[in-house]
Design an enzyme around this catalytic site. Structure first.
Site, PDB file in Angstrom:
ATOM      1  N   GLU A 255      -4.403  -6.941  -4.389  1.00 55.12           N
ATOM      2  CA  GLU A 255      -4.516  -5.832  -3.422  1.00 55.12           C
ATOM      3  C   GLU A 255      -5.979  -5.520  -3.117  1.00 55.12           C
ATOM      4  OE1 GLU A 255      -0.396  -3.484  -4.628  1.00 55.12           O
ATOM      5  OE2 GLU A 255      -2.319  -2.553  -5.073  1.00 55.12           O
TER       6      GLU A 255
ATOM      7  N   GLU B 140       1.186  -6.651 -13.138  1.00 54.33           N
ATOM      8  CA  GLU B 140       0.694  -5.478 -12.402  1.00 54.33           C
ATOM      9  C   GLU B 140      -0.826  -5.563 -12.226  1.00 54.33           C
ATOM     10  OE1 GLU B 140       2.814  -2.920 -11.111  1.00 54.33           O
ATOM     11  OE2 GLU B 140       0.954  -2.601 -10.024  1.00 54.33           O
TER      12      GLU B 140
HETATM   13  N1  LIG Z   1      -4.087  -5.703   5.450  1.00 56.79           N
HETATM   14  C1  LIG Z   1      -2.757  -5.775   5.510  1.00 56.79           C
HETATM   15  N2  LIG Z   1      -2.160  -6.578   6.422  1.00 56.79           N
HETATM   16  C2  LIG Z   1      -0.814  -6.663   6.473  1.00 56.79           C
HETATM   17  N3  LIG Z   1       0.039  -6.002   5.688  1.00 56.79           N
HETATM   18  C3  LIG Z   1      -0.498  -5.193   4.748  1.00 56.79           C
HETATM   19  C4  LIG Z   1      -1.913  -5.034   4.616  1.00 56.79           C
HETATM   20  N4  LIG Z   1      -2.146  -4.163   3.594  1.00 56.79           N
HETATM   21  C5  LIG Z   1      -0.943  -3.811   3.121  1.00 56.79           C
HETATM   22  N5  LIG Z   1       0.051  -4.415   3.807  1.00 56.79           N
HETATM   23  C6  LIG Z   1       1.511  -4.236   3.580  1.00 56.79           C
HETATM   24  O1  LIG Z   1       1.722  -2.975   2.970  1.00 56.79           O
HETATM   25  C7  LIG Z   1       2.345  -3.131   1.676  1.00 56.79           C
HETATM   26  C8  LIG Z   1       1.790  -2.092   0.732  1.00 56.79           C
HETATM   27  O2  LIG Z   1       0.417  -2.373   0.539  1.00 56.79           O
HETATM   28  P1  LIG Z   1      -0.484  -1.563  -0.498  1.00 56.79           P
HETATM   29  O3  LIG Z   1      -1.827  -2.163  -0.583  1.00 56.79           O
HETATM   30  O4  LIG Z   1      -0.421  -0.115  -0.155  1.00 56.79           O
HETATM   31  O5  LIG Z   1       0.284  -1.835  -1.802  1.00 56.79           O
HETATM   32  P2  LIG Z   1       0.830  -0.778  -2.862  1.00 56.79           P
HETATM   33  O6  LIG Z   1       1.629   0.275  -2.193  1.00 56.79           O
HETATM   34  O7  LIG Z   1      -0.313  -0.376  -3.713  1.00 56.79           O
HETATM   35  O8  LIG Z   1       1.813  -1.784  -3.584  1.00 56.79           O
HETATM   36  P3  LIG Z   1       2.392  -1.715  -5.059  1.00 56.79           P
HETATM   37  O9  LIG Z   1       3.524  -0.716  -4.962  1.00 56.79           O
HETATM   38  O10 LIG Z   1       2.845  -3.122  -5.343  1.00 56.79           O
HETATM   39  O11 LIG Z   1       1.262  -1.290  -5.953  1.00 56.79           O
HETATM   40  C9  LIG Z   1       2.060  -4.589   1.290  1.00 56.79           C
HETATM   41  O12 LIG Z   1       3.061  -5.097   0.418  1.00 56.79           O
HETATM   42  C10 LIG Z   1       2.069  -5.298   2.638  1.00 56.79           C
HETATM   43  O13 LIG Z   1       3.406  -5.605   3.058  1.00 56.79           O
END
Ligand SMILES: Nc1ncnc2c1ncn2[C@@H]1O[C@H](COP(=O)(O)OP(=O)(O)OP(=O)(O)O)[C@@H](O)[C@H]1O
Length: 133
Positions: free
Chosen positions: A83, A76
């Protein structure tokens, strides 16, 4: 205490152990603030550790359990690093490579979580089964 830490905007290397430790602890605090999933993992871990004490697990059961917990936390943490780096590089613009990087980092967490669930079942089932029946 850490909440009150000021961002001193340091960009040079740490000068001593205590400065390194301070930044590592700030990282732990930050991942808790940023990541709902990390708070969930932490809560679940406390629950599982409590069950471990309740059922008086053996040394090797503790070792597997702790390995599973640390793997989930570490994955994580790495996921959050990915991220942050992706967001920094893309400035939230869509990029296929960014999507792949984030999705793969999330897969690492999923794999670690599956491992932890399997370990949990193997360790706790023999203790829980007699209580259920
Ligand atoms: N800059 C980007 N370009 C393309 N796709 C993106 C981008 N940022 C996010 N994504 C897509 O959105 C999804 C969620 O991204 P986010 O950064 O919000 O992760 P998160 O919700 O914090 O994930 P986790 O639940 O693993 O913590 C990613 O897995 C990806 O598929």
């Amino acid at each position: 205490m850490l909440m009150g830490l000021k961002d001193k905007r340091q960009v040079e290397k740490n000068h001593n152990f205590w400065q390194s430790l301070h930044h590592a602890l700030t990282g732990i605090y930050q991942v808790f603030i940023e990541e709902r999933n990390m708070r969930f993992h932490f809560g679940t871990s406390i629950l599982v550790l409590g069950l471990g004490f309740l059922f008086k697990l053996h040394r090797f059961e503790w070792l597997w359990l702790l390995l599973a917990i640390f793997l989930v936390m570490l994955s994580e943490l790495v996921n959050t690093v990915v991220e942050n780096l992706v967001d920094l590089l893309t400035q939230h613009h869509y990029e296929l490579a960014a999507k792949n990087a984030k999705d793969m980092a999330a897969t690492a967490v999923l794999l670690a979580a599956c491992f932890a669930i399997i370990i949990g079942i193997i360790i706790f089932m023999p203790h829980l089964w007699p209580l259920i029946n």
